[in-house]
Design a protein around this motif. Structure first.
Motif, mmCIF file in Angstrom:
data_model
loop_
_atom_site.group_PDB
_atom_site.id
_atom_site.type_symbol
_atom_site.label_atom_id
_atom_site.label_comp_id
_atom_site.label_asym_id
_atom_site.label_seq_id
_atom_site.Cartn_x
_atom_site.Cartn_y
_atom_site.Cartn_z
ATOM 1 N N GLN A 13 0.830 -1.205 0.000
ATOM 2 C CA GLN A 13 0.000 0.000 0.000
ATOM 3 C C GLN A 13 0.865 1.256 0.000
ATOM 4 N N ASN A 14 1.970 1.234 0.736
ATOM 5 C CA ASN A 14 2.884 2.387 0.739
ATOM 6 C C ASN A 14 3.433 2.644 -0.656
ATOM 7 N N ILE A 15 3.835 1.585 -1.353
ATOM 8 C CA ILE A 15 4.362 1.745 -2.714
ATOM 9 C C ILE A 15 3.285 2.333 -3.619
ATOM 10 N N LYS A 16 2.067 1.816 -3.504
ATOM 11 C CA LYS A 16 0.972 2.374 -4.306
ATOM 12 C C LYS A 16 0.782 3.856 -3.995
ATOM 13 N N ASN A 17 0.829 4.213 -2.723
ATOM 14 C CA ASN A 17 0.676 5.618 -2.338
ATOM 15 C C ASN A 17 1.781 6.486 -2.915
ATOM 16 N N TYR A 18 3.018 5.976 -2.954
ATOM 17 C CA TYR A 18 4.130 6.735 -3.546
ATOM 18 C C TYR A 18 3.835 7.030 -5.021
ATOM 19 N N PHE A 19 3.321 6.004 -5.750
ATOM 20 C CA PHE A 19 3.013 6.185 -7.170
ATOM 21 C C PHE A 19 1.843 7.142 -7.363
ATOM 22 N N ILE A 20 0.817 7.007 -6.553
ATOM 23 C CA ILE A 20 -0.348 7.890 -6.644
ATOM 24 C C ILE A 20 0.087 9.335 -6.451
ATOM 25 N N LYS A 21 0.952 9.556 -5.473
ATOM 26 C CA LYS A 21 1.446 10.901 -5.171
ATOM 27 C C LYS A 21 2.307 11.441 -6.311
ATOM 28 N N LYS A 22 3.281 10.659 -6.768
ATOM 29 C CA LYS A 22 4.216 11.145 -7.783
ATOM 30 C C LYS A 22 3.542 11.371 -9.135
ATOM 31 N N TYR A 23 2.700 10.438 -9.555
ATOM 32 C CA TYR A 23 2.114 10.495 -10.893
ATOM 33 C C TYR A 23 0.669 10.989 -10.901
ATOM 34 N N GLU A 24 0.165 11.431 -9.733
ATOM 35 C CA GLU A 24 -1.202 11.946 -9.624
ATOM 36 C C GLU A 24 -2.200 10.975 -10.263
ATOM 37 N N ILE A 25 -2.125 9.737 -9.829
ATOM 38 C CA ILE A 25 -2.964 8.674 -10.379
ATOM 39 C C ILE A 25 -4.365 8.763 -9.764
ATOM 40 N N PRO A 26 -5.395 8.813 -10.610
ATOM 41 C CA PRO A 26 -6.763 8.921 -10.083
ATOM 42 C C PRO A 26 -7.242 7.616 -9.433
ATOM 43 N N GLU A 27 -8.262 7.742 -8.591
ATOM 44 C CA GLU A 27 -8.818 6.579 -7.890
ATOM 45 C C GLU A 27 -9.349 5.526 -8.838
ATOM 46 N N SER A 28 -9.783 5.932 -10.023
ATOM 47 C CA SER A 28 -10.356 4.992 -10.988
ATOM 48 C C SER A 28 -9.302 4.099 -11.645
ATOM 49 N N THR A 29 -8.031 4.403 -11.449
ATOM 50 C CA THR A 29 -6.936 3.619 -12.030
ATOM 51 C C THR A 29 -6.549 2.494 -11.083
ATOM 52 N N ILE A 30 -6.371 1.316 -11.648
ATOM 53 C CA ILE A 30 -5.954 0.157 -10.865
ATOM 54 C C ILE A 30 -4.425 0.071 -10.900
ATOM 55 N N LEU A 31 -3.829 -0.049 -9.731
ATOM 56 C CA LEU A 31 -2.378 -0.249 -9.634
ATOM 57 C C LEU A 31 -2.131 -1.675 -9.162
ATOM 58 N N SER A 32 -1.284 -2.390 -9.881
ATOM 59 C CA SER A 32 -0.906 -3.730 -9.431
ATOM 60 C C SER A 32 0.602 -3.796 -9.297
ATOM 61 N N ILE A 33 1.039 -4.604 -8.348
ATOM 62 C CA ILE A 33 2.461 -4.730 -8.056
ATOM 63 C C ILE A 33 2.828 -6.206 -8.065
ATOM 64 N N ALA A 34 3.874 -6.535 -8.810
ATOM 65 C CA ALA A 34 4.317 -7.930 -8.896
ATOM 66 C C ALA A 34 5.825 -7.999 -8.729
ATOM 67 N N GLU A 35 6.255 -8.922 -7.907
ATOM 68 C CA GLU A 35 7.690 -9.159 -7.716
ATOM 69 C C GLU A 35 8.065 -10.364 -8.564
ATOM 70 N N LEU A 36 9.079 -10.182 -9.417
ATOM 71 C CA LEU A 36 9.483 -11.229 -10.340
ATOM 72 C C LEU A 36 10.932 -11.613 -10.090
ATOM 73 N N ASN A 37 11.204 -12.902 -10.179
ATOM 74 C CA ASN A 37 12.574 -13.400 -10.060
ATOM 75 C C ASN A 37 13.039 -13.839 -11.433
ATOM 76 N N CYS A 38 14.249 -13.474 -11.778
ATOM 77 C CA CYS A 38 14.803 -13.808 -13.090
ATOM 78 C C CYS A 38 16.015 -14.715 -12.914
ATOM 79 N N HIS A 39 16.080 -15.693 -13.753
ATOM 80 C CA HIS A 39 17.206 -16.628 -13.712
ATOM 81 C C HIS A 39 18.011 -16.586 -15.008
ATOM 82 N N GLU A 40 17.786 -15.564 -15.813
ATOM 83 C CA GLU A 40 18.493 -15.392 -17.075
ATOM 84 C C GLU A 40 19.791 -14.616 -16.848
#
Length: 84
Positions: A13-40
């Motif tokens: 939620q903190n990360i989402k709040n940082y993005f909302i603040k920086k990019y002025e993202i409206p409430e109607s926009t969905i923010l998703s966060i995914a952590e990915l591991n790479c083995h390449e």
């Protein structure tokens, strides 16, 4: 194999709040966060991808080369506007 620790919901939620603040993202926009591991080769071992999906169907992606738990407001502030 599947006993990876889930990120703290408050951290997400903190990360989402940082993005909302920086990019002025409206409430109607969905923010998703995914952590990915790479083995390449030449790939960061872990990166976090943040995706915004606007009501008009447009999407934007940002990548931070850190696990979710290590992302700070500074990491979001340091992103360039063209990193999506």
């Amino acid at each position: 194999m599947f006993n990876k620790k889930k990120p703290n919901l408050e951290t997400i939620q903190n990360i989402k709040n940082y993005f909302i603040k920086k990019y002025e993202i409206p409430e109607s926009t969905i923010l998703s966060i995914a952590e990915l591991n790479c083995h390449e080769p030449d790939c960061p071992p872990t990166e976090t991808v943040i995706t915004s999906r606007s009501i008009d169907g447009t999407t934007k992606n940002w990548k931070i080369h850190k696990p979710i738990e290590e992302i700070s407001e500074k990491d979001v502030k340091d992103l360039e506007n063209n990193n999506h």
